[in-house]
Structure formats: structure tokens, C-alpha cells
Design a protein around this motif. Structure first.
Motif, mmCIF file in Angstrom:
data_model
loop_
_atom_site.group_PDB
_atom_site.id
_atom_site.type_symbol
_atom_site.label_atom_id
_atom_site.label_comp_id
_atom_site.label_asym_id
_atom_site.label_seq_id
_atom_site.Cartn_x
_atom_site.Cartn_y
_atom_site.Cartn_z
ATOM 1 N N GLN A 110 49.678 44.565 38.825
ATOM 2 C CA GLN A 110 50.088 43.031 38.905
ATOM 3 C C GLN A 110 48.967 42.334 39.250
ATOM 4 O OE1 GLN A 110 53.363 42.007 38.804
ATOM 5 N NE2 GLN A 110 54.401 43.666 38.435
ATOM 6 N N LEU A 111 48.995 40.992 38.653
ATOM 7 C CA LEU A 111 48.027 39.930 39.259
ATOM 8 C C LEU A 111 48.479 38.795 39.738
ATOM 9 C CD1 LEU A 111 46.096 39.992 35.547
ATOM 10 C CD2 LEU A 111 45.615 41.342 37.687
ATOM 11 N N VAL A 112 48.103 38.566 40.685
ATOM 12 C CA VAL A 112 48.685 37.463 41.716
ATOM 13 C C VAL A 112 47.597 36.277 41.879
ATOM 14 C CG1 VAL A 112 49.595 37.017 44.055
ATOM 15 C CG2 VAL A 112 50.003 39.088 43.010
ATOM 16 N N GLU A 113 48.016 35.406 41.455
ATOM 17 C CA GLU A 113 47.092 33.946 41.254
ATOM 18 C C GLU A 113 47.183 33.165 42.649
ATOM 19 O OE1 GLU A 113 46.780 31.751 37.624
ATOM 20 O OE2 GLU A 113 47.217 33.703 36.387
ATOM 21 N N SER A 114 46.371 32.740 43.028
ATOM 22 C CA SER A 114 46.370 31.582 44.047
ATOM 23 C C SER A 114 46.851 30.354 43.492
ATOM 24 C CB SER A 114 44.886 31.267 44.716
ATOM 25 O OG SER A 114 44.328 30.783 43.700
ATOM 26 N N GLU A 115 47.440 29.530 44.517
ATOM 27 C CA GLU A 115 47.909 28.162 44.062
ATOM 28 C C GLU A 115 46.695 27.518 43.470
ATOM 29 O OE1 GLU A 115 51.567 27.635 47.302
ATOM 30 O OE2 GLU A 115 49.867 26.098 47.092
ATOM 31 N N GLY A 116 47.126 26.598 42.318
ATOM 32 C CA GLY A 116 46.466 25.700 41.767
ATOM 33 C C GLY A 116 46.403 24.459 42.801
ATOM 34 N N GLY A 117 46.574 23.151 42.247
ATOM 35 C CA GLY A 117 46.368 21.956 42.620
ATOM 36 C C GLY A 117 46.206 20.820 42.086
ATOM 37 N N LEU A 128 39.915 29.055 42.511
ATOM 38 C CA LEU A 128 41.214 29.699 42.329
ATOM 39 C C LEU A 128 40.790 31.185 42.505
ATOM 40 C CD1 LEU A 128 42.158 28.280 38.801
ATOM 41 C CD2 LEU A 128 43.136 27.916 40.973
ATOM 42 N N SER A 129 41.769 32.175 42.800
ATOM 43 C CA SER A 129 41.805 33.556 43.062
ATOM 44 C C SER A 129 42.752 34.256 42.270
ATOM 45 C CB SER A 129 41.629 33.874 44.715
ATOM 46 O OG SER A 129 42.659 33.675 44.980
ATOM 47 N N CYS A 130 42.518 35.348 41.843
ATOM 48 C CA CYS A 130 43.368 36.372 41.328
ATOM 49 C C CYS A 130 43.069 37.707 41.799
ATOM 50 C CB CYS A 130 43.046 36.231 39.843
ATOM 51 S SG CYS A 130 44.415 37.409 38.689
ATOM 52 N N ALA A 131 44.037 38.536 42.497
ATOM 53 C CA ALA A 131 44.114 39.765 42.768
ATOM 54 C C ALA A 131 45.000 40.667 42.177
ATOM 55 C CB ALA A 131 44.398 39.683 44.478
ATOM 56 N N ASP A 150 34.856 40.462 43.344
ATOM 57 C CA ASP A 150 34.973 41.490 44.455
ATOM 58 C C ASP A 150 35.340 42.662 43.971
ATOM 59 O OD1 ASP A 150 35.400 42.723 46.679
ATOM 60 O OD2 ASP A 150 35.566 40.947 47.955
ATOM 61 N N ASN A 151 34.564 43.614 43.683
ATOM 62 C CA ASN A 151 35.105 44.757 42.904
ATOM 63 C C ASN A 151 36.067 45.415 43.674
ATOM 64 O OD1 ASN A 151 34.222 43.980 40.304
ATOM 65 N ND2 ASN A 151 32.198 45.234 40.849
ATOM 66 N N ALA A 152 35.677 45.388 45.150
ATOM 67 C CA ALA A 152 36.243 46.203 46.068
ATOM 68 C C ALA A 152 37.752 45.785 46.141
ATOM 69 C CB ALA A 152 35.497 46.239 47.479
ATOM 70 N N LYS A 153 37.927 44.724 46.075
ATOM 71 C CA LYS A 153 39.302 44.111 46.101
ATOM 72 C C LYS A 153 40.077 43.912 44.662
ATOM 73 C CE LYS A 153 38.518 41.481 50.301
ATOM 74 N NZ LYS A 153 38.438 40.403 51.054
ATOM 75 N N ASN A 154 39.292 44.265 43.826
ATOM 76 C CA ASN A 154 39.930 44.155 42.332
ATOM 77 C C ASN A 154 40.195 42.327 42.265
ATOM 78 O OD1 ASN A 154 39.365 46.115 40.684
ATOM 79 N ND2 ASN A 154 41.225 47.054 41.401
ATOM 80 N N THR A 155 39.731 41.570 42.653
ATOM 81 C CA THR A 155 39.929 40.248 42.781
ATOM 82 C C THR A 155 38.750 39.508 41.974
ATOM 83 O OG1 THR A 155 41.069 40.411 44.912
ATOM 84 C CG2 THR A 155 40.246 38.359 44.189
ATOM 85 N N VAL A 156 39.252 38.570 41.252
ATOM 86 C CA VAL A 156 38.341 37.585 40.431
ATOM 87 C C VAL A 156 38.637 36.316 41.036
ATOM 88 C CG1 VAL A 156 39.961 37.337 38.528
ATOM 89 C CG2 VAL A 156 37.405 36.925 38.139
ATOM 90 N N TYR A 157 37.394 35.282 41.022
ATOM 91 C CA TYR A 157 37.549 33.846 41.409
ATOM 92 C C TYR A 157 37.052 33.042 40.344
ATOM 93 C CZ TYR A 157 37.693 36.526 45.970
ATOM 94 O OH TYR A 157 37.949 37.187 47.083
ATOM 95 N N LEU A 158 37.583 31.937 40.348
ATOM 96 C CA LEU A 158 36.968 30.799 39.576
ATOM 97 C C LEU A 158 36.674 29.492 40.166
ATOM 98 C CD1 LEU A 158 36.301 30.131 36.592
ATOM 99 C CD2 LEU A 158 38.572 28.920 36.306
ATOM 100 N N GLN A 159 35.305 29.403 40.661
ATOM 101 C CA GLN A 159 34.938 28.010 41.358
ATOM 102 C C GLN A 159 34.771 27.069 40.172
ATOM 103 O OE1 GLN A 159 34.396 27.489 44.670
ATOM 104 N NE2 GLN A 159 34.351 25.486 43.810
ATOM 105 N N GLY A 193 48.503 37.289 34.750
ATOM 106 C CA GLY A 193 49.137 36.706 35.651
ATOM 107 C C GLY A 193 50.220 35.621 35.019
ATOM 108 N N GLN A 194 50.926 34.984 36.406
ATOM 109 C CA GLN A 194 52.016 34.153 35.885
ATOM 110 C C GLN A 194 51.577 32.637 35.428
ATOM 111 O OE1 GLN A 194 55.293 34.917 35.806
ATOM 112 N NE2 GLN A 194 54.616 36.864 36.155
ATOM 113 N N GLY A 195 50.174 32.608 35.839
ATOM 114 C CA GLY A 195 49.652 31.051 35.483
ATOM 115 C C GLY A 195 49.780 30.096 36.764
ATOM 116 N N THR A 196 48.695 29.204 36.918
ATOM 117 C CA THR A 196 48.992 28.261 38.179
ATOM 118 C C THR A 196 48.478 26.826 37.435
ATOM 119 O OG1 THR A 196 48.297 27.723 40.318
ATOM 120 C CG2 THR A 196 46.585 28.641 39.035
ATOM 121 N N GLN A 197 49.213 25.829 37.666
ATOM 122 C CA GLN A 197 48.972 24.478 37.236
ATOM 123 C C GLN A 197 47.480 23.951 38.133
ATOM 124 O OE1 GLN A 197 50.782 22.661 34.791
ATOM 125 N NE2 GLN A 197 48.674 21.279 34.729
#
Length: 117
Positions: free
Chosen positions: A3-10, A20-23, A72-81, A108-112
Motif C-alpha cells: 500500500q502506498l500512502v501519500e501525504s496531502e498536496g496543497g 510530498l511524501s509517500c510511504a 528513506d529506505n528504512a521506512k520505504n518512504t520517498v519524498y519529493l521536495q 498511490g491514490q494521487g494528491t492534488q
């Protein structure tokens, strides 16, 4: 399996920044590659940035000097600055993951993200 969970956009103004982050959670699949795609109205979905587990990254030409992907490989999380955002960056941003960049199996579900001028 994954499962991929994205942070909120804005909603931001041009020139501002957003992160943005995605875990990824779950098991049973080797997540070696993670990426960000985006799709704007009337436009084909495009790769924004991607990164292998070892840190090899690629970027769309339109964002290469403004966006940075990290993991962050330990968390299987990717970020986009995303820095110096422009109105043309407005899109739905999707996180993707898979064994390789050519096989991004999970999405993931996508974020606007909306950038106003």
C-alpha cells in the motif's frame, strides 16, 4: 501486498515550495524503485522523478533544476521536495513503486497540487 500512502498536496502560490511524501507498507514484494508521476488536465501522465534503492535518480527536464527526490529506505518512504513551483506544475501527483523503474507495480491514490499565479 503493498500500500502506498501519500501525504496531502496543497494550494500554494508560484515561487513557493511544497514537500510530498509517500510511504510504502506491506510485504511480499521488493520495492527497489520509487517514483513520482503527475497528470495535469488534458495532458498525459508523465514521470516527474524516480529513484532506485541505491540512489540513482532521474528527473523530467521541466523539473530537474527545481525538484529533488529522496528516499528513506528504512521506512520505504520517498519524498519529493518541490521548490520554485510554477502554475504549470499544477497536477495530480502519484507515487509509484516497484521492482524496477520499468515495472512500477504499485500506485498511490494521487494528491492534488495546485499552484496559483
Amino acid at each position: 501486498q503493498v500500500q502506498l500512502v501519500e501525504s496531502e498536496g496543497g494550494l500554494v502560490q508560484a515561487g513557493e515550495s511544497l514537500r510530498l511524501s509517500c510511504a510504502a507498507s506491506g510485504s511480499g514484494f521488493s520495492i527497489n524503485a520509487m517514483a513520482w508521476y503527475r497528470q495535469a488536465p488534458g495532458k498525459q501522465r508523465e514521470l516527474v522523478a524516480g529513484m532506485s534503492r541505491g540512489g540513482s535518480a532521474k528527473y523530467a527536464d521541466s523539473v530537474k533544476d527545481r525538484f529533488t527526490i529522496s528516499r528513506d529506505n528504512a521506512k520505504n518512504t520517498v519524498y519529493l521536495q518541490m521548490n520554485n513551483l510554477k502554475p504549470e506544475d499544477t497536477a495530480v501527483y502519484y507515487c509509484a513503486a516497484g521492482y524496477t523503474m520499468t515495472y512500477l507495480r504499485f500506485w498511490g491514490q494521487g494528491t492534488q497540487v495546485t499552484v496559483s499565479s
